[in-house]
Design an enzyme around this catalytic site. Structure first.
Site, PDB file in Angstrom:
ATOM      1  N   GLY A  42      36.123  68.153  -7.682  1.00  0.00           N
ATOM      2  CA  GLY A  42      36.126  66.787  -8.187  1.00  0.00           C
ATOM      3  C   GLY A  42      37.524  66.283  -8.498  1.00  0.00           C
ATOM      4  O   GLY A  42      38.513  66.826  -8.010  1.00  0.00           O
ATOM      5  N   HIS A  48      41.799  64.815  -0.806  1.00  0.00           N
ATOM      6  CA  HIS A  48      40.386  65.134  -0.563  1.00  0.00           C
ATOM      7  C   HIS A  48      39.785  64.137   0.441  1.00  0.00           C
ATOM      8  O   HIS A  48      39.018  64.510   1.319  1.00  0.00           O
ATOM      9  CB  HIS A  48      39.580  65.017  -1.863  1.00  0.00           C
ATOM     10  CG  HIS A  48      39.905  66.036  -2.904  1.00  0.00           C
ATOM     11  ND1 HIS A  48      40.434  65.706  -4.122  1.00  0.00           N
ATOM     12  CD2 HIS A  48      39.780  67.385  -2.901  1.00  0.00           C
ATOM     13  CE1 HIS A  48      40.606  66.792  -4.837  1.00  0.00           C
ATOM     14  NE2 HIS A  48      40.223  67.836  -4.120  1.00  0.00           N
ATOM     15  N   SER A 198      47.471  66.522  -5.815  1.00  0.00           N
ATOM     16  CA  SER A 198      46.681  67.547  -6.495  1.00  0.00           C
ATOM     17  C   SER A 198      45.911  66.879  -7.624  1.00  0.00           C
ATOM     18  O   SER A 198      46.412  65.927  -8.247  1.00  0.00           O
ATOM     19  CB  SER A 198      47.617  68.613  -7.084  1.00  0.00           C
ATOM     20  OG  SER A 198      46.956  69.352  -8.087  1.00  0.00           O
TER      21      SER A 198
END
Ligand code: PAF
Length: 290
Positions: A42, A48, A198
């Site tokens: 998450g 992502h 990150s």
């Protein structure tokens, strides 16, 4: 592709229970559709989303998991502080076109009656760098990825190069256990100043954020120096970049890209990896030597 159900296109499906996910995926498998899988913890960012876009392009059905896996944290305070932004994550996943989100509880992933531990020899891949500073971390990563693959039956697994050592561990696990999943490693995404994306970046203070791009500067310096200098001198030049700032270096290694063992002589191929603390936040990064 968007999931089609009785001739209507439906939005992203959210599963919290393993049994419901497996029952649904059973239908997908019988229709021979390729499942792409992006496991995450998450706090999704552009890195992502880039993995998801690749997965969506390369697969018929894309599954993303959001699960902050307790077994890979060796510090309870790190687990506690890990950023959690489920509402924003769901919005971003819907926008990018993810088909299925799997968001299980700890009890669903690790039911007491199911053996989930992975007992394989990682041939030293788990003992260096991250493995040295985060004992047990990779056992936890392998355990959760294996369990998630068992549940999703993914044909393709998409992971980021930012966690280089993790990709080596998972690649080794897939090979050793002869799992029918292909690992696809996607390049690290960076901010314009070089900082690798990150989930932990949001925890940086303004001062920490300002100096964090020095990590990439350090890696680039080592890489440049390696062209003409011995490894020790190249590493020293990288360390000097960081020493000029309040950055606490944990390791800076020039390693073989497959075995991850430190290399002594300049070779054609190598990976340069580091981990460092900035204002209480631990960041990792790496670059490959072509
Ligand atoms: O890279 C991560 O976010 C995690 O280690 C992973 C692969 C999702 C396993 O929990």
């Amino acid at each position: 592709m968007r999931l089609s159900h009785k001739n209507t296109t439906i939005d992203m499906l959210l599963f919290k229970k393993t049994a419901a996910l497996q029952a649904y995926l059973q239908q997908i498998k019988t229709s021979h559709q390729q499942i792409g899988f992006v496991p995450t913890m998450g706090a999704l960012h552009k890195g992502h989303l880039a993995l998801l876009k690749t997965a969506i392009q390369d697969s018929d059905i894309t599954i993303c998991s959001i699960f902050v896996n307790p077994t890979q944290f060796n510090e309870p305070s790190d687990l506690e502080a890990y950023p959690r932004t489920p509402g924003k994550d769901i919005e971003q996943l819907e926008k990018v076109g993810c088909d299925i989100l799997f968001m299980p509880t700890v009890e669903e992933v690790y039911p007491p009656e199911t053996k989930t531990q992975v007992s394989i020899n990682f041939q030293g891949l788990d003992e260096v760098m991250e493995g040295k500073f985060r004992p047990g971390h990779f056992q936890g990563v392998a355990q959760v990825v294996k369990r998630l693959l068992d549940l999703t039956k993914a044909d393709k697994l998409f992971m980021g190069q930012k966690d280089y050592q993790q990709t080596c561990i998972i690649g080794h696990m897939l090979d050793t256990l002869a799992l029918p999943t292909q690992l696809i490693v996607c390049p690290t995404l960076r901010e314009t100043d070089g900082l690798a994306l990150s989930s932990r970046n949001v925890r940086l203070s303004p001062n920490g954020r300002a100096i964090a791009p020095q990590l990439y500067q350090c890696l680039k310096t080592v890489k440049e120096h390696l062209a003409t200098h011995p490894i020790e001198e190249a590493v020293q030049a990288g360390k000097e970049i960081l020493a000029a700032h309040p950055i606490e270096l944990e390791y800076l290694e020039v390693a073989h890209p497959k075995t991850l063992q430190a290399i002594q002589d300049r070779e054609q191929q190598a990976v340069i990896c580091l981990a460092a603390w900035i204002d209480g936040v631990r960041l990792i990064d790496n670059v490959l030597l072509d």
